[in-house]
Enzyme design. Structure first.
Site, PDB file in Angstrom:
ATOM      1  N   TYR A 148       0.835  -1.194   0.000  1.00 26.10           N
ATOM      2  CA  TYR A 148       0.000   0.000   0.000  1.00 26.10           C
ATOM      3  C   TYR A 148       0.877   1.255   0.000  1.00 26.10           C
ATOM      4  CZ  TYR A 148      -3.565   3.341   1.606  1.00 26.10           C
ATOM      5  OH  TYR A 148      -4.416   4.414   1.729  1.00 26.10           O
ATOM      6  N   ASP A 182     -12.527   7.296   8.798  1.00 24.65           N
ATOM      7  CA  ASP A 182     -13.563   6.340   9.201  1.00 24.65           C
ATOM      8  C   ASP A 182     -14.507   6.057   8.032  1.00 24.65           C
ATOM      9  OD1 ASP A 182     -15.087   4.640  10.677  1.00 24.65           O
ATOM     10  OD2 ASP A 182     -15.720   6.109  12.168  1.00 24.65           O
ATOM     11  N   SER A 185     -14.528   1.038   4.079  1.00 20.56           N
ATOM     12  CA  SER A 185     -13.422   0.097   3.890  1.00 20.56           C
ATOM     13  C   SER A 185     -12.626  -0.080   5.180  1.00 20.56           C
ATOM     14  CB  SER A 185     -12.498   0.570   2.755  1.00 20.56           C
ATOM     15  OG  SER A 185     -11.875   1.797   3.072  1.00 20.56           O
ATOM     16  N   ARG A 189     -12.054  -3.565   7.358  1.00 18.66           N
ATOM     17  CA  ARG A 189     -10.755  -4.063   7.784  1.00 18.66           C
ATOM     18  C   ARG A 189     -10.726  -4.287   9.292  1.00 18.66           C
ATOM     19  NH1 ARG A 189      -8.982   0.072   4.548  1.00 18.66           N
ATOM     20  NH2 ARG A 189      -7.892   1.145   6.226  1.00 18.66           N
ATOM     21  N   ARG A 206      -3.364   6.430  17.595  1.00 21.94           N
ATOM     22  CA  ARG A 206      -2.233   6.969  16.839  1.00 21.94           C
ATOM     23  C   ARG A 206      -2.546   8.333  16.213  1.00 21.94           C
ATOM     24  NH1 ARG A 206      -1.889   2.804  11.620  1.00 21.94           N
ATOM     25  NH2 ARG A 206      -3.537   3.771  10.364  1.00 21.94           N
TER      26      ARG A 206
END
Length: 247
Positions: A148, A182, A185, A189, A206
């Site tokens: 990615y 948010d 997808s 995940r 984070r």
């Protein structure tokens, strides 16, 4: 005060949900006529009937389909390349198929769309191309985002190269680099790991702001980059990440 994008036309990929869908709604709200594309015909239906929005099923990984689509459309003034995917894992978790898919969807799809639509944009005298990158790119290295991050770094390189080649032709090209947003997808995940609450907590922790971004916040940046208000901006990778890469 008039709508910022009155009289402009736009094409958006991956428009059926998340940041793509939010961008369609924001662009149309500001007066743009939008062609919303996605591979998911069923999900696209929620945009049917929206003022100023037309939907079209399109697989951005299919070169023939992209060429046919471009031939059928009037050249847009705005192209938002939003299609992408997140491959999870390190280089040791990424086989060649995972690498190829990441680059095909995250970067080569943008090559296909830009190459097909740019001639018409040039004939019209210019336009704004907006590419979806990520802070997980050449901005920062993020654990377990090997393919990615590499593919999203390629998007920034693509963006700067096209911007440099056509800066005198009225074409502006910029990339958006979100942090954790948010989106549907992301929700998928987080559920896939089987530890939804713990995973969501880790994503939030984070972020220096203590929350995730929203698709609508990214969509407002799309509107700005699409509008004449950003007419002196090109070749940029704009970070919108709640301070993740700053603090």
């Amino acid at each position: 005060m008039g709508k910022r994008l009155e009289g402009k036309s736009a094409i958006v990929t991956a428009a059926a949900q998340g940041m793509g869908q939010a961008a369609v709604l924001a662009l149309s709200r500001e007066g743009a006529e939008v062609v919303a594309t996605d591979i998911n015909a069923e999900a696209l239906k929620m945009l049917d009937g929206r003022p100023g929005v037309k939907t079209r099923v399109l697989d951005v990984r299919d070169s023939g389909a992209v060429q046919a689509f471009a031939a059928e459309q009037p050249a847009p003034g705005i192209l938002f390349n939003c299609a992408g995917m997140v491959h999870n894992g390190t280089i040791l978790d990424c086989d060649e198929a995972g690498w190829d898919l990441s680059f095909d969807l995250n970067a080569k799809s943008m090559y296909r769309m830009i190459r097909a639509l740019l001639p018409g944009m040039l004939e019209k005298g210019g336009g704004s191309i907006i590419n979806m990158s990520s802070v997980a790119s050449s901005q920062i290295g993020v654990p377990n985002r090997f393919a990615y991050g590499a593919s999203k770094a390629a998007v920034i390189g693509l963006t700067k190269s096209v911007a440099a080649d056509f800066v005198t032709k009225g074409i502006r090209v910029n990339a958006i680099c979100p942090g954790t947003v948010d989106s549907p997808s992301l929700q998928d995940r987080m559920r896939a790991g089987g530890t939804y609450e713990a995973t969501r907590k880790a994503f939030i922790e984070r972020q220096p702001m203590g929350r995730l971004g929203t698709p609508e916040e990214v969509a407002e940046l799309v509107v700005y980059l699409a509008s004449d208000e950003s007419s002196f901006m090109t070749g940029q990778a704009i970070v919108i990440d709640g301070g993740w890469t700053t603090f």
